[in-house]
Design an enzyme around this catalytic site. Sequence first.
Site, mmCIF file in Angstrom:
data_model
loop_
_atom_site.group_PDB
_atom_site.id
_atom_site.type_symbol
_atom_site.label_atom_id
_atom_site.label_comp_id
_atom_site.label_asym_id
_atom_site.label_seq_id
_atom_site.Cartn_x
_atom_site.Cartn_y
_atom_site.Cartn_z
ATOM 1 N N LYS A 83 2.268 -0.809 -22.864
ATOM 2 C CA LYS A 83 2.515 -1.755 -21.780
ATOM 3 C C LYS A 83 2.154 -1.138 -20.427
ATOM 4 C CE LYS A 83 6.193 -4.507 -23.922
ATOM 5 N NZ LYS A 83 5.539 -5.822 -23.738
ATOM 6 N N SER A 125 8.335 -4.520 -19.215
ATOM 7 C CA SER A 125 9.647 -4.040 -19.629
ATOM 8 C C SER A 125 10.002 -2.765 -18.893
ATOM 9 C CB SER A 125 9.660 -3.760 -21.137
ATOM 10 O OG SER A 125 10.906 -3.233 -21.536
ATOM 11 N N ASP A 185 10.478 9.232 -24.189
ATOM 12 C CA ASP A 185 11.420 9.330 -25.300
ATOM 13 C C ASP A 185 12.323 8.108 -25.419
ATOM 14 O OD1 ASP A 185 12.773 9.773 -22.966
ATOM 15 O OD2 ASP A 185 13.934 11.493 -23.694
#
Length: 339
Positions: free
Chosen positions: A226, A204, A211
């Site tokens: 990830k 992703s 943040d």
Amino acid sequence: PAESSSLVDMASAIASTTALSSRTSVRGGASIASRRFAGADTTTRPLRRPVTTNASGMKVAVTGAGGRTGSLCMKLLAESADFAPPRGLVRSDKSAAKVKKLVGGDSDDAVEVVIGDVSDPSACDALVEGCDSLVILTSAVPKPKIASIFVAVVSKILPWMDAKRPEFYFPDEGRPELVDWLYQKNQIDAAKKAGVKKVVLVSSMGGTQIDNFLNTMGDANILLWKRKAEMYLKASGLDYTVVHPGGLLDKDGEKRELLVGVDDTLLDGDRRSVPRSDVARVAVACLAAPEAKNVSFDLASREEGEGVGVTKDVGALLQTLGSKEYDYSPVKNSPVPLP
């Protein structure tokens, strides 16, 4: 638990932010069932095979094969003369039936389906046995706190209320530290042990942003876990490609110009989403494209009719990156321990 993470799409829409790609939810508890593996249950049903599949082509394993993007990958692989019937890992008979319905075909050997779970290293070992490549399409899936959704909707209606975002949580067995790090590590380790030649990891965008809204969901730092898995793959010595899609759209593929970048720079623009059909197409193309060797990149798309035209050639698209390389330097002040 559902295998497709539609809740992530919902979080993206409500929060008006780039979505984490919506893929398969994986947790512990399922057992392997495949007629092709020694010592396994013989009840797994192979699915129908289109006539275009090449039995001597590249053999690809797909995790998260029952998810919306994963099932599209299975369909593309099954319909291509460049690939042998793909082998997909799903968690339930329902997901296996979904893949069967999508793939179609005239015989019973379009795809292989293994019922199992990536939390089990032996399941991962069995999945990749004899395969040339692996496509990883697994992801933790957040669940909404129902009351917070009601508050968020009301806050958008009542002009005197401050806008509220819905709140999410991850089940204990499905938290990102497990699903997006340790269970992806299981898959990478299995691929390396089995001599798999290529791993494509669909991750992703947002991994450079400590943040990012998605990291706040359940205070689980999903994008950072990830990123940790991506860094592990990069250091594994395997030929790899990491794809960072933006928000996933349930739109037709091959109708838009695709955009690539690195280090989340695409998030600075106004085109931060991409059809999941195009994500599946790019992931499959990266299995063989020399331009995709040891590359990490971000992926988005223009609206239909915008830009220079529909992107057909994924290799040519990746060439537009030039000398740009994704920066895996440790994220400053990361709450997740990164290499």
